[in-house]
Enzyme design. Sequence first.
Site, mmCIF file in Angstrom:
data_model
loop_
_atom_site.group_PDB
_atom_site.id
_atom_site.type_symbol
_atom_site.label_atom_id
_atom_site.label_comp_id
_atom_site.label_asym_id
_atom_site.label_seq_id
_atom_site.Cartn_x
_atom_site.Cartn_y
_atom_site.Cartn_z
ATOM 1 N N ASN A 152 13.106 -3.342 -32.225
ATOM 2 C CA ASN A 152 12.129 -4.385 -32.004
ATOM 3 C C ASN A 152 11.573 -4.810 -33.407
ATOM 4 O O ASN A 152 10.710 -4.012 -33.664
ATOM 5 C CB ASN A 152 11.080 -3.957 -30.985
ATOM 6 C CG ASN A 152 10.069 -5.053 -30.730
ATOM 7 O OD1 ASN A 152 9.795 -5.771 -31.236
ATOM 8 N ND2 ASN A 152 8.865 -4.641 -30.074
ATOM 9 N N LYS B 253 9.419 -7.083 -34.202
ATOM 10 C CA LYS B 253 8.196 -7.568 -33.787
ATOM 11 C C LYS B 253 8.061 -8.652 -34.656
ATOM 12 O O LYS B 253 8.961 -9.409 -35.143
ATOM 13 C CB LYS B 253 7.096 -6.147 -34.239
ATOM 14 C CG LYS B 253 7.416 -4.840 -33.419
ATOM 15 C CD LYS B 253 6.080 -3.981 -33.378
ATOM 16 C CE LYS B 253 6.550 -2.889 -32.313
ATOM 17 N NZ LYS B 253 5.472 -1.985 -31.940
ATOM 18 N N HIS C 120 5.822 -6.397 -23.327
ATOM 19 C CA HIS C 120 5.354 -5.182 -24.442
ATOM 20 C C HIS C 120 4.182 -5.254 -24.413
ATOM 21 O O HIS C 120 3.184 -6.128 -24.230
ATOM 22 C CB HIS C 120 6.013 -5.846 -25.754
ATOM 23 C CG HIS C 120 6.039 -4.819 -26.947
ATOM 24 N ND1 HIS C 120 5.022 -4.372 -27.472
ATOM 25 C CD2 HIS C 120 6.956 -4.141 -27.187
ATOM 26 C CE1 HIS C 120 5.070 -3.191 -28.352
ATOM 27 N NE2 HIS C 120 6.436 -3.102 -28.130
ATOM 28 N N GLU D 267 2.091 -4.864 -26.611
ATOM 29 C CA GLU D 267 1.326 -5.763 -27.769
ATOM 30 C C GLU D 267 1.058 -7.174 -27.109
ATOM 31 O O GLU D 267 -0.049 -7.844 -27.437
ATOM 32 C CB GLU D 267 2.012 -5.940 -29.050
ATOM 33 C CG GLU D 267 1.769 -4.674 -29.996
ATOM 34 C CD GLU D 267 3.146 -4.232 -30.735
ATOM 35 O OE1 GLU D 267 4.186 -5.280 -30.983
ATOM 36 O OE2 GLU D 267 3.126 -3.123 -31.007
ATOM 37 N N GLU E 235 7.098 2.871 -22.686
ATOM 38 C CA GLU E 235 6.512 2.920 -24.173
ATOM 39 C C GLU E 235 5.069 3.242 -24.016
ATOM 40 O O GLU E 235 4.130 2.583 -23.757
ATOM 41 C CB GLU E 235 6.719 1.601 -24.771
ATOM 42 C CG GLU E 235 8.249 1.061 -25.001
ATOM 43 C CD GLU E 235 8.327 0.262 -26.073
ATOM 44 O OE1 GLU E 235 8.846 0.606 -27.211
ATOM 45 O OE2 GLU E 235 7.553 -1.181 -26.196
ATOM 46 N N GLY F 247 3.801 2.882 -33.034
ATOM 47 C CA GLY F 247 3.032 2.672 -34.239
ATOM 48 C C GLY F 247 2.158 3.712 -34.867
ATOM 49 O O GLY F 247 1.626 3.628 -35.681
ATOM 50 N N SER G 120 7.286 5.339 -31.815
ATOM 51 C CA SER G 120 7.590 6.248 -32.942
ATOM 52 C C SER G 120 8.806 6.941 -32.885
ATOM 53 O O SER G 120 9.028 8.009 -33.255
ATOM 54 C CB SER G 120 6.393 7.389 -33.111
ATOM 55 O OG SER G 120 5.160 6.677 -33.248
HETATM 56 P P1 13P Z 1 7.250 2.063 -33.228
HETATM 57 O O1 13P Z 1 8.869 2.540 -32.744
HETATM 58 O O2 13P Z 1 6.813 1.350 -34.489
HETATM 59 O O3 13P Z 1 6.267 2.953 -32.549
HETATM 60 O O4 13P Z 1 7.207 0.842 -31.952
HETATM 61 C C1 13P Z 1 7.691 1.084 -30.776
HETATM 62 C C2 13P Z 1 7.703 -0.200 -30.007
HETATM 63 O O5 13P Z 1 6.692 -0.773 -29.786
HETATM 64 C C3 13P Z 1 9.127 -0.586 -29.776
HETATM 65 O O6 13P Z 1 8.888 -1.818 -28.489
#
Ligand code: 13P
Length: 293
Positions: free
Chosen positions: A52, A54, A138, A140, A209, A215, A255
Amino acid sequence: MSVDLKSLSTGLLVGLAAGYLLSSARSPPPRPPGSSAPNPSRGKRGYVVGGNWKCNGTAASAAALVETLNGAGPIPENVQVVVAVPSVHVPLVLGSLRSDIEVAAQDCGANAKCGAFTGEIFAGQLLDLGVTWVVLGHSERRAAGESSALVADKCAVAVKEGLRVMLCVGESLEEREAGLTAQVVASQLAPAAKKLSKADWGKVVIAYEPVWAIGTGKTATPDMAQETHKEIRTWMSKNVGADVAASIQIQYGGSMKGANAKGLLSKEDIDGGLIGGASLTADFFNVINGVPM
Ligand code: 13P
């Protein structure tokens, strides 16, 4: 003024031919083929590893990342690899990425057709470009106000149009500490279970997740992740069907990186990963190569 018809028609033909050449010169070259490595351990369901990206990068950095992935060696044959790229970079990536990595969008609209939906992207428009997957729900986007009901509506449209879906669920730190993880994840899945048929679920993978792991550098331990993945599978069995529960792939995200991928992917109910930060680097391939061999 007299017009020379013969030279006019010759000029027209030359113009048309030049236009044709120009337009064929503009069509993208075929994507580089990529390569697959045999993997004696098939795994029960096979694996899906998603990157991803992002809202990161520029056209230049996306092109550089494509170069890195194109040169990163073979992909184990039981791993499906997908990158979810910013919408603005989709055409660039689709035109240059090795063909054994699929391309996902990071969202689509709940609108079931094209039309007056300013700012939305219709799932059918993604397919039209060559996108085959979409990430939905997601955390976010949930943090920006998306409800599980809206996510379910988007899933239904995406699947109906023919996209495959990575449906994201996961609890916050407070919810985990209050012992609510299974309940939260169930409440996020329930609206999708109401909307989707068993056949529809065949186009969906679930990405678990935990929000507190995204993150932050804090990964769920393999045992913690396995426990929730198993709860998700059990919930799916009770609420959708034992057959769907047995076959659906459940990715872990939060992560995840090369250094911790093997431990997570060795667990019974973990069928892949959804990788954020590490998918922006060559370490993404260490995750892919972390599947049990
Ligand atoms: P990270 O791997 O940066 O923690 O992000 C995970 C994520 O949100 C994948 O969609």
